[in-house]
Motif scaffolding. Structure first.
Motif: not given
Length: 430
Positions: A254-258, A314-321, A412-425
């Motif tokens: 949920v934090a990632a979506v916010f 994924s909203p993260v991918l859409l924001l990245l684009g 872009v940086l925000l999304c990259i950090v989010g994707l990295v954290l998502q992958q780590r989780r």
């Protein structure tokens, strides 16, 4: 699709009148953002960082005032609740164009605090006046009219400001909004039904989320701020009694979506300021409306395409684009290239917001969803408040291209950090 529902809906006079006044009432404030920015830059001679700061201050005022205005409508009735807004709109926006920048900031904050709550009033009234399928149709029509307004309003504001009439334009914003408020007080549409149902409250919550998408990309502040009052007050009161208040629903996902919501608000408000700066600096202020038309129309098309898709993205991918595609707007050489470059990020605007609100609905239990959407709106509003001054700071420092690049790179940086954290989780979970 049963198009006869639209004809049946518009045949009901109170609904037809409410939709019309809702559309008209939104026009002044849809032009206010561009008018205020150009007034600060052209008339007061301040920079774009100052204009962005003013936009952020007004956004904070709107965010703080929305819950209070919503509660006043519930407890005091529509007519009494609108009196402060009707008075303040004319008074404040008649004074704003005649004061220095230092006095302008507190005035626009109070103006935001007491903004006419047109989004929530129209949404609540439609929820009472219409039932069942008719209610969904009414909300859809309201969303379409909102999209039309936010394609027209910025263009009108740009024409007025670049014609040297920003003082007259800002005054007209206040007077016309007050007149719309007076009409609402005279019309006095119902905002509460004695038989509040879960279905009606769910529809109103969904309409609040649709309003955010419809207001994008050019005017998110009011729609985002009014997400919190959309949830039914009776249901919230019952929850306070039955459920121990906690943030158990607030997970990492949920934090990632916010974070996505905040990033989207930042990119969109920064792009807004960047468009105005790029054309004003190049001497093409009168063509600002054309770029906004391309940008907003692309968002409408993107929303329609995303809505027809069977699988969520994924909203993260859409924001990245969207963030990455915003960066090339800084390389535009004229109005036409800027308009064309705005199409691709514009296409992803409505899908980002739609996907994010869908994700919140998926992750949070229905009993806490209204609260979660309120915080989602706060995250979106915080991003809007951050993006305008951030872009303005870089515009003043390196030129108009810096506005697009700053919010684009930050997104872009925000999304990259989010994707990295998502992958780590995911790795830890496996």
């Amino acid at each position: 699709m049963n198009f006869s529902l639209y004809r049946e809906l518009l045949a009901v006079r109170p609904i037809r009148r409410l939709l019309a006044v809702g559309m008209i009432a939104r026009i002044p404030h849809s032009a206010a953002g561009v008018l205020l920015t150009l007034h600060i830059v052209l008339t007061l001679g301040e920079g774009y960082a100052a204009a962005g700061t003013a936009a952020a201050v007004m956004t904070i005022g709107i965010a703080l005032g929305a819950p209070w205005r919503g509660r006043r409508v519930d407890t005091a009735g529509l007519r009494k609740a609108l009196i402060p807004s009707v008075v303040s709109e004319t008074v404040i926006w008649s004074i704003v164009p005649h004061v220095s920048y230092q006095w302008l900031l507190p005035l626009v904050f109070v103006g935001g605090l007491l903004t006419l709550p047109i989004f929530s009033v129209v949404r609540q009234s439609l929820g009472v006046l219409a039932d069942g399928d008719q209610r969904r149709t009414a909300f859809a029509l309201d969303a379409v009219s909102t999209e039309m307004v936010f394609m027209i309003g910025p263009a009108v504001g740009a024409v007025v400001a670049t014609s040297g009439h920003s003082v007259l334009g800002l005054t007209a914003v206040g007077v016309s909004t007050s007149l719309a408020g007076l009409f609402l007080m005279w019309f006095n549409p119902p905002t509460r039904s004695p038989d509040r149902s879960e279905a009606r409250e769910a529809d109103e919550q969904e309409a609040a989320e649709v309003a955010v998408v419809a207001a994008a990309p050019a005017h998110l502040q009011e729609a985002a701020a009014e997400l919190a009052p959309a949830a039914g007050s009776r249901r919230r009161a019952a929850l306070k009694r039955r459920v121990v208040r906690s943030f158990g629903w607030f997970t990492g996902a949920v934090a990632a979506v916010f974070a996505v919501a905040g990033g989207a608000g930042m990119v969109l408000s920064g792009t807004d300021v960047g468009i105005v700066a790029a054309l004003e600096t190049g001497g093409h202020q009168g063509e600002i409306g054309l770029v906004f038309l391309f940008w907003c129309a692309a968002s409408v098309v993107g929303g329609l395409v995303y809505g027809a898709m069977h699988r969520p993205v994924s909203p993260v991918l859409l924001l990245l684009g969207m963030a990455a595609l915003t960066i090339p707007m800084g390389f535009a050489t004229d109005t036409l290239t800027l308009s064309l470059l705005s199409l691709l990020p514009g296409l992803l605007c409505a899908p980002v917001l739609s996907a994010a609100s869908e994700k919140v609905a998926e992750l949070v239990d229905e009993a806490r969803r209204g609260e979660a959407m309120g915080w989602y709106g706060s995250a979106l509003t915080a991003g809007v408040a951050l993006g305008a001054p951030l872009a303005g700071l870089f515009i003043d420092g390196v030129g108009p291209a810096g506005g697009f690049m700053s919010v684009g790179v930050a997104g872009v940086l925000l999304c990259i950090v989010g994707l990295v954290l998502q992958q780590r989780r995911r790795t830890v979970a496996s």
